[in-house]
Design a protein around this motif. Structure first.
Motif, mmCIF file in Angstrom:
data_model
loop_
_atom_site.group_PDB
_atom_site.id
_atom_site.type_symbol
_atom_site.label_atom_id
_atom_site.label_comp_id
_atom_site.label_asym_id
_atom_site.label_seq_id
_atom_site.Cartn_x
_atom_site.Cartn_y
_atom_site.Cartn_z
ATOM 1 N N ARG A 133 -6.887 34.477 24.650
ATOM 2 C CA ARG A 133 -6.338 35.155 23.701
ATOM 3 C C ARG A 133 -6.752 36.665 23.717
ATOM 4 O O ARG A 133 -5.725 37.577 23.167
ATOM 5 C CB ARG A 133 -6.693 34.494 22.183
ATOM 6 N N HIS A 138 -0.448 33.935 25.602
ATOM 7 C CA HIS A 138 -0.349 32.879 24.662
ATOM 8 C C HIS A 138 -0.991 31.470 25.032
ATOM 9 O O HIS A 138 -1.127 31.380 26.284
ATOM 10 C CB HIS A 138 1.110 32.620 24.656
ATOM 11 N N ASP A 166 -2.052 29.538 19.838
ATOM 12 C CA ASP A 166 -0.758 29.885 19.134
ATOM 13 C C ASP A 166 -0.044 28.759 18.489
ATOM 14 O O ASP A 166 0.756 28.807 17.660
ATOM 15 C CB ASP A 166 0.175 30.661 20.092
#
Length: 249
Positions: A133, A138, A166
């Motif tokens: 991250r 992602h 995510d």
């Protein structure tokens, strides 16, 4: 079939039906990320340690699978492939290994990483997701949300895999990963975590394939090497996408 065999199949089917219904939205969100990554020419990686690696391997270099999904292979963590076997579990608790592993890949911001960890408590998956991250990637987790709060995190931050993603796909596997018991057996047995986790990953892949097809984009799918022409098809596919495939030479 014995009663235990019937109970095991019933437990597996019930779990699959539950995640099919309750995780439909999360599967769709993960599939959008995967379809976007394929269509946009992004790099795609997947990681799982120990038995969690089985579900990761199941979507890499296989018939009907997307050619551009790469296994993030950390020595000692892919399946039960080291001696002594407990060394693999110990490696999951080593801080710094995840960041070093990811930093040595060609991954960049905008790329996609799947991290599979049943408990989501170990240092390796937490650190890997968090570091990804920070690098602008992602991250999709496949984990069981039954564990946080029931077992302590082994990461110094006290966080779990779910806190650095995510999208979280919840396998809903109970703490202990055992569906059956017996009055003459001292501990639970009959794990369905591999079945359910593999099904979740395959569901994401098939959904992404459908989304790509609907967009008019041809999904780069392998054919079985055991059908006529399959090997030639796969060699052509790997050559076409060589810039995003890291498991071949």
């Amino acid at each position: 079939m014995s009663d235990l065999v019937g109970q095991y199949f019933d437990a597996a089917v019930a779990h699959l039906q539950r995640v099919r219904t309750e995780e439909a939205e999360s599967i769709d969100r993960a599939a959008v990320l995967l379809a976007d990554a394929v269509a946009d020419g992004r790099r795609i990686f997947i990681f799982g340690a120990g038995h969690s690696s089985l579900a990761a391997q199941d979507v890499v270099y296989r018939a009907g699978g997307l050619a551009v999904v790469n296994l993030l292979n950390v020595p000692g963590m892919t399946g039960v492939n080291v001696m002594p076997a407990p060394l693999g579990s110990a490696l999951e608790r080593v801080s710094g290994l995840a960041t070093a592993t990811l930093d040595l890949t060609p991954a960049t911001a905008g790329d996609l990483l799947f991290v599979i960890s049943l408990s989501g408590r170990q240092v390796m998956p937490v650190e890997l997701a968090a570091h990804a991250r920070t690098r602008g990637m992602h991250v999709v987790a496949v984990t069981s949300l039954a564990y946080p709060g029931r077992v302590g995190s082994r990461h110094p931050s006290g966080t779990y895999l779910k806190d650095h993603c995510d999208v979280v796909l919840d396998s809903k596997i109970a703490v202990g990963d055992a569906e059956l018991d017996h009055p003459e057996v001292e501990t639970g047995f009959g794990s369905v975590s591999t079945i359910v986790t593999s099904a979740l990953m395959q569901a994401v892949v098939v959904s992404a394939v459908g989304k790509l097809a609907e967009r008019g984009s041809t999904p780069p799918l392998f054919r079985s090497g055991n059908v006529d022409g399959g090997t030639d098809w796969n060699a052509k596919l790997m050559a076409e996408h060589a810039d995003r495939i890291y498991y071949s030479f």
